[in-house]
Design an enzyme around this catalytic site. Structure first.
Site, PDB file in Angstrom:
ATOM      1  N   GLU A 254     -56.708  -8.954  -3.912  1.00 54.55           N
ATOM      2  CA  GLU A 254     -56.346  -9.894  -3.191  1.00 54.55           C
ATOM      3  C   GLU A 254     -57.294 -10.220  -2.106  1.00 54.55           C
ATOM      4  O   GLU A 254     -57.545 -11.420  -2.052  1.00 54.55           O
ATOM      5  CB  GLU A 254     -54.887  -9.647  -2.683  1.00 54.55           C
TER       6      GLU A 254
ATOM      7  N   ASP B 161     -59.162 -13.846  -2.338  1.00 58.46           N
ATOM      8  CA  ASP B 161     -59.279 -15.057  -1.364  1.00 58.46           C
ATOM      9  C   ASP B 161     -60.418 -15.669  -1.151  1.00 58.46           C
ATOM     10  O   ASP B 161     -60.525 -16.767  -0.804  1.00 58.46           O
ATOM     11  CB  ASP B 161     -58.632 -14.191  -0.264  1.00 58.46           C
TER      12      ASP B 161
ATOM     13  N   ASP C 181     -50.370 -13.452  -2.824  1.00 54.42           N
ATOM     14  CA  ASP C 181     -51.362 -12.468  -3.085  1.00 54.42           C
ATOM     15  C   ASP C 181     -51.573 -12.174  -4.457  1.00 54.42           C
ATOM     16  O   ASP C 181     -52.819 -11.701  -4.736  1.00 54.42           O
ATOM     17  CB  ASP C 181     -50.804 -11.135  -2.405  1.00 54.42           C
TER      18      ASP C 181
ATOM     19  N   GLU D 210     -54.367 -14.488  -6.167  1.00 53.55           N
ATOM     20  CA  GLU D 210     -55.385 -14.271  -5.547  1.00 53.55           C
ATOM     21  C   GLU D 210     -56.122 -13.090  -6.291  1.00 53.55           C
ATOM     22  O   GLU D 210     -57.359 -12.878  -6.553  1.00 53.55           O
ATOM     23  CB  GLU D 210     -55.673 -14.101  -4.025  1.00 53.55           C
TER      24      GLU D 210
END
Length: 228
Positions: free
Chosen positions: A45, A49, A118, A121
Site C-alpha cells: 500500500e 500510493d 489501501d 493501492e
C-alpha cells in the site's frame, strides 16, 4: 502459487494476469490475516500510493498543459484521496476477494472505505512489481477512466465553495446538522443537512459524516447556482 477461482476472476476484472501470483495474494491480505509466514498488504500500500500519485500527476499535466499548480493540486487530491480509491475498489468488487481476519469480517471490513482504499493501492504496487511502471500506469488509467477527464468538475471542495458563496452575499457560514443515523455500529450511515441563514437547505446521506457534509454542500450549491 495457485490462486482461487474468485481471485482469477479478479485478475480478469482488472485486466492483468500476474506472472507472480504471490504478489496479488499479498496485496489482498489485510493485516488482520497476516502471520509470520503470510505477509499483509501494508508495505505494498505504501508503494502503491506513490505509484498512483506519479501516474495521476503525469496524467493531469498531459490533460491540461495550461493548468497552473493551483489548479492541478485540487484535481490531484480529488483523484488520489481515499474516497476515490475506495470507489474504484468497489467498482471492481475488490472487497469480495480481500482476505480478512474474523474480527474485520464481522465488523464489515469488506465495505470499509479505508480497507478498500489501501487494498487498491496495494494492487497497483503488486502490478508495478510484477510487470513494471507502464503496466501499473495502464492499470490506473483503465480503472480511474473518466474520473480523470471529469476531475475539473469534482475537484472543487464543496464545503469551501458553499461558504464562499454565502460570504459573498453577506450570509453567515453554513451549518451542518446530522438529521439521522442508521445502520449497525460497525457500518453507520449518516444523513446531514447543509443549511444557510437565508433558509436554504439540502440533505445528503453517506457512510461518513465528512462525505455526507460534502455531498450536502454540493447539492445545496448546485441548487443555488441553478436558481441564480
Amino acid at each position: 502459487m495457485k490462486l482461487s477461482a474468485d481471485v482469477r476472476a479478479f485478475e480478469v476484472r482488472i485486466g492483468h494476469r500476474f506472472a507472480e501470483p504471490a504478489l496479488l495474494s499479498q496485496a489482498l491480505t489485510h493485516a488482520s490475516m497476516s502471520t509470520p509466514n503470510r505477509e499483509d498488504n501494508q508495505r505494498l500500500e505504501f508503494l502503491g500510493d506513490r505509484v498512483l500519485g506519479l501516474v495521476m500527476a503525469e496524467a493531469l499535466l498531459a490533460s491540461d498543459p495550461k493548468a497552473s499548480e493551483g489548479q492541478l493540486a485540487p484535481r490531484y487530491n480529488a483523484l488520489v484521496r481515499k474516497e476515490a480509491c475506495a470507489d474504484v475498489a468497489r467498482e471492481i468488487d475488490l472487497g469480495r476477494v480481500l482476505r480478512l481476519g474474523r474480527s474485520e469480517m464481522i465488523s464489515g471490513g469488506r465495505r470499509k472505505q479505508a480497507l478498500l482504499g489501501d487494498a487498491i493501492e496495494a494492487v497497483i504496487a503488486a502490478v508495478y512489481l510484477d510487470a513494471g511502471f507502464e503496466a501499473a500506469k495502464a492499470l490506473v488509467l483503465r480503472l480511474w477512466g473518466e474520473r480523470i477527464s471529469k476531475v475539473k468538475d469534482d475537484a472543487r471542495d464543496a464545503k469551501t465553495a458553499l461558504q464562499e458563496w454565502a460570504q459573498a452575499r453577506g450570509l453567515t457560514p453554513p451549518d451542518y446538522v446530522q438529521t439521522a443515523r442508521t445502520g449497525p455500529d460497525h457500518a453507520p450511515v449518516f444523513t446531514i443537512a447543509a443549511r444557510l441563514s437565508n433558509g436554504a437547505e439540502a440533505k445528503a446521506t453517506a457512510a461518513s459524516k465528512r462525505a455526507a457534509e460534502q455531498a450536502a454542500a454540493k447539492a445545496l450549491l448546485a441548487r443555488l447556482e441553478k436558481e441564480t
